[in-house]
Design a protein around this motif. Structure first.
Motif, mmCIF file in Angstrom:
data_model
loop_
_atom_site.group_PDB
_atom_site.id
_atom_site.type_symbol
_atom_site.label_atom_id
_atom_site.label_comp_id
_atom_site.label_asym_id
_atom_site.label_seq_id
_atom_site.Cartn_x
_atom_site.Cartn_y
_atom_site.Cartn_z
ATOM 1 N N LEU A 72 -0.963 4.123 -1.950
ATOM 2 C CA LEU A 72 -0.166 3.242 -2.710
ATOM 3 C C LEU A 72 -0.442 1.932 -3.131
ATOM 4 O O LEU A 72 -0.219 1.202 -4.140
ATOM 5 C CB LEU A 72 1.340 3.453 -2.241
ATOM 6 N N THR A 73 -1.063 1.065 -2.017
ATOM 7 C CA THR A 73 -1.254 -0.208 -1.823
ATOM 8 C C THR A 73 -2.429 -0.554 -2.774
ATOM 9 O O THR A 73 -2.594 -1.275 -3.729
ATOM 10 C CB THR A 73 -1.534 -0.879 -0.566
ATOM 11 N N ILE A 74 -3.573 0.314 -2.567
ATOM 12 C CA ILE A 74 -4.777 0.200 -3.352
ATOM 13 C C ILE A 74 -4.556 0.488 -4.814
ATOM 14 O O ILE A 74 -4.958 -0.066 -5.694
ATOM 15 C CB ILE A 74 -6.027 1.007 -2.755
ATOM 16 N N GLY A 75 -3.688 1.597 -4.868
ATOM 17 C CA GLY A 75 -3.437 1.819 -6.368
ATOM 18 C C GLY A 75 -2.610 0.926 -7.152
ATOM 19 O O GLY A 75 -3.091 0.497 -8.282
ATOM 20 N N GLN A 76 -1.663 0.162 -6.648
ATOM 21 C CA GLN A 76 -0.709 -0.825 -7.200
ATOM 22 C C GLN A 76 -1.661 -1.994 -7.056
ATOM 23 O O GLN A 76 -1.525 -2.511 -8.363
ATOM 24 C CB GLN A 76 0.199 -1.404 -6.110
ATOM 25 N N ASN A 77 -2.774 -2.402 -6.296
ATOM 26 C CA ASN A 77 -3.512 -3.453 -6.735
ATOM 27 C C ASN A 77 -4.612 -3.319 -7.923
ATOM 28 O O ASN A 77 -4.906 -4.169 -8.610
ATOM 29 C CB ASN A 77 -4.373 -3.920 -5.429
ATOM 30 N N LEU A 78 -4.979 -1.881 -8.065
ATOM 31 C CA LEU A 78 -5.600 -1.818 -9.303
ATOM 32 C C LEU A 78 -4.987 -1.816 -10.636
ATOM 33 O O LEU A 78 -5.452 -2.482 -11.430
ATOM 34 C CB LEU A 78 -6.245 -0.079 -9.103
ATOM 35 N N LEU A 79 -3.689 -1.336 -10.595
ATOM 36 C CA LEU A 79 -2.782 -1.337 -11.843
ATOM 37 C C LEU A 79 -2.320 -2.588 -12.183
ATOM 38 O O LEU A 79 -2.282 -3.144 -13.131
ATOM 39 C CB LEU A 79 -1.549 -0.430 -11.594
ATOM 40 N N LEU A 80 -2.002 -3.313 -11.102
ATOM 41 C CA LEU A 80 -1.089 -4.526 -11.104
ATOM 42 C C LEU A 80 -1.852 -5.712 -10.085
ATOM 43 O O LEU A 80 -1.603 -5.985 -9.124
ATOM 44 C CB LEU A 80 0.321 -4.481 -10.995
ATOM 45 N N PRO A 81 -2.977 -6.251 -10.500
ATOM 46 C CA PRO A 81 -4.026 -6.937 -9.743
ATOM 47 C C PRO A 81 -3.094 -7.996 -8.801
ATOM 48 O O PRO A 81 -2.556 -8.908 -9.467
ATOM 49 C CB PRO A 81 -5.168 -7.458 -10.343
ATOM 50 N N GLY A 82 -3.057 -8.124 -7.494
ATOM 51 C CA GLY A 82 -2.396 -9.225 -6.746
ATOM 52 C C GLY A 82 -1.179 -8.845 -6.413
ATOM 53 O O GLY A 82 -0.572 -9.522 -5.584
ATOM 54 N N SER A 83 -0.435 -7.694 -7.026
ATOM 55 C CA SER A 83 1.058 -7.791 -6.892
ATOM 56 C C SER A 83 1.257 -7.090 -5.367
ATOM 57 O O SER A 83 2.301 -7.247 -4.928
ATOM 58 C CB SER A 83 1.638 -6.702 -7.935
ATOM 59 N N ALA A 84 0.307 -6.578 -4.779
ATOM 60 C CA ALA A 84 0.529 -6.002 -3.493
ATOM 61 C C ALA A 84 -0.467 -6.937 -2.232
ATOM 62 O O ALA A 84 -0.460 -6.373 -1.282
ATOM 63 C CB ALA A 84 0.119 -4.570 -3.344
ATOM 64 N N SER A 85 -0.868 -7.949 -2.628
ATOM 65 C CA SER A 85 -2.084 -8.313 -1.579
ATOM 66 C C SER A 85 -2.027 -10.206 -1.886
ATOM 67 O O SER A 85 -2.669 -10.744 -1.117
ATOM 68 C CB SER A 85 -3.303 -8.011 -1.792
ATOM 69 N N MET A 86 -0.975 -10.764 -2.637
ATOM 70 C CA MET A 86 -1.174 -12.273 -2.625
ATOM 71 C C MET A 86 0.060 -12.824 -2.089
ATOM 72 O O MET A 86 0.991 -12.061 -1.265
ATOM 73 C CB MET A 86 -0.983 -12.645 -4.256
ATOM 74 N N ALA A 87 0.194 -13.868 -1.827
ATOM 75 C CA ALA A 87 1.427 -14.600 -1.232
ATOM 76 C C ALA A 87 2.890 -14.270 -1.756
ATOM 77 O O ALA A 87 3.703 -13.801 -0.812
ATOM 78 C CB ALA A 87 1.417 -16.134 -1.259
ATOM 79 N N THR A 120 0.238 1.220 10.447
ATOM 80 C CA THR A 120 -0.774 0.202 11.030
ATOM 81 C C THR A 120 -2.332 0.538 10.445
ATOM 82 O O THR A 120 -2.727 -0.264 9.695
ATOM 83 C CB THR A 120 -0.840 0.100 12.364
ATOM 84 N N ILE A 121 -2.482 1.701 10.374
ATOM 85 C CA ILE A 121 -3.847 2.307 10.122
ATOM 86 C C ILE A 121 -3.876 2.177 8.622
ATOM 87 O O ILE A 121 -4.933 1.743 7.866
ATOM 88 C CB ILE A 121 -4.310 3.390 10.504
ATOM 89 N N GLY A 122 -2.739 2.439 7.842
ATOM 90 C CA GLY A 122 -2.654 2.593 6.401
ATOM 91 C C GLY A 122 -2.792 1.058 5.914
ATOM 92 O O GLY A 122 -3.613 0.652 4.989
ATOM 93 N N CYS A 123 -2.088 0.057 6.551
ATOM 94 C CA CYS A 123 -2.235 -1.439 6.246
ATOM 95 C C CYS A 123 -3.669 -1.922 6.513
ATOM 96 O O CYS A 123 -4.352 -2.560 5.576
ATOM 97 C CB CYS A 123 -1.246 -2.156 7.208
ATOM 98 N N VAL A 124 -4.420 -1.373 7.462
ATOM 99 C CA VAL A 124 -6.009 -1.897 7.742
ATOM 100 C C VAL A 124 -6.635 -1.372 6.642
ATOM 101 O O VAL A 124 -7.661 -2.260 6.177
ATOM 102 C CB VAL A 124 -6.256 -1.364 9.081
ATOM 103 N N ILE A 125 -6.430 -0.128 6.355
ATOM 104 C CA ILE A 125 -7.369 0.416 5.165
ATOM 105 C C ILE A 125 -7.070 -0.430 3.771
ATOM 106 O O ILE A 125 -7.878 -0.581 3.046
ATOM 107 C CB ILE A 125 -7.168 2.071 5.139
ATOM 108 N N ALA A 126 -5.759 -0.684 3.520
ATOM 109 C CA ALA A 126 -5.372 -1.124 2.228
ATOM 110 C C ALA A 126 -5.935 -2.822 2.494
ATOM 111 O O ALA A 126 -6.264 -3.076 1.290
ATOM 112 C CB ALA A 126 -3.717 -1.179 2.360
#
Length: 178
Positions: free
Chosen positions: A22-37, A61-67
């Motif tokens: 979900l996190t990687i997919g969201q960042n691919l579709l909407l860059p930065g929306s799941a990984s910026m401040a 926790t592991i899912g977050c590490v991978i993301a």
């Protein structure tokens, strides 16, 4: 006993895979929306699974590490992988511990944990490692506040209906033998 251990591992692995995807997919579709401040990481809604199974703690926790590894590749650095994942571990562990504390028949206190913990830890991370002007308390408050606001929005706007739906349909019992 072996069946419970296997179930625990499978539940944790599925939760980890869902969170990362979900996190990687969201960042691919909407860059930065799941990984910026200022973020609205939709996968954070999965933290509510900590109310129903202890397998959610290592799984998330592991899912977050991978993301966050994908964020490292995107230039955010190892800091986010370490601090963001640690924040997730602490937050979901606290959610699991507070799973039976209910307000209006909802685990509202537990749903506050990701906002509180991520706001502090990730807010510090951003203000110390990513703010080019150097650490300031005001910078920390702004960064932490933005992170906490995104967490609150995800958990209360998306998480509340998910908790209500799961509990009304008894899905949490079917999925997790709760």
């Amino acid at each position: 006993m072996k069946k419970k251990t296997t179930l625990y591992i499978v539940q944790g692995a599925v939760i980890a895979a869902l969170y990362a995807a979900l996190t990687i997919g969201q960042n691919l579709l909407l860059p930065g929306s799941a990984s910026m401040a200022v973020q609205f990481r939709v996968a954070e809604v999965l933290t509510i699974l900590a109310f129903y199974t202890p397998a959610a703690v290592p799984g998330l926790t592991i899912g977050c590490v991978i993301a966050n590894i994908s964020s490292v590749m995107g230039g955010l650095g190892l800091y986010d992988m370490v601090f963001g994942s640690t924040a997730t571990l602490i937050a979901v562990f606290l959610m699991y511990l507070t799973r039976n504390v209910r307000l209006f028949n909802l685990p509202l206190l537990g749903m506050l944990m990701p906002a509180l913990i991520n706001g502090i830890i990730v807010g510090l991370e951003i203000s110390v490692f990513f703010d080019m002007g150097g650490f300031t308390f005001m910078g920390f408050l702004i960064a932490g506040g933005c992170v906490a606001l995104g967490e609150l929005a995800v958990l209360y706007v998306l998480g509340t209906p998910l908790v209500l739906t799961m509990e009304k349909s008894q899905l949490h019992k079917k999925l997790f033998n709760y």
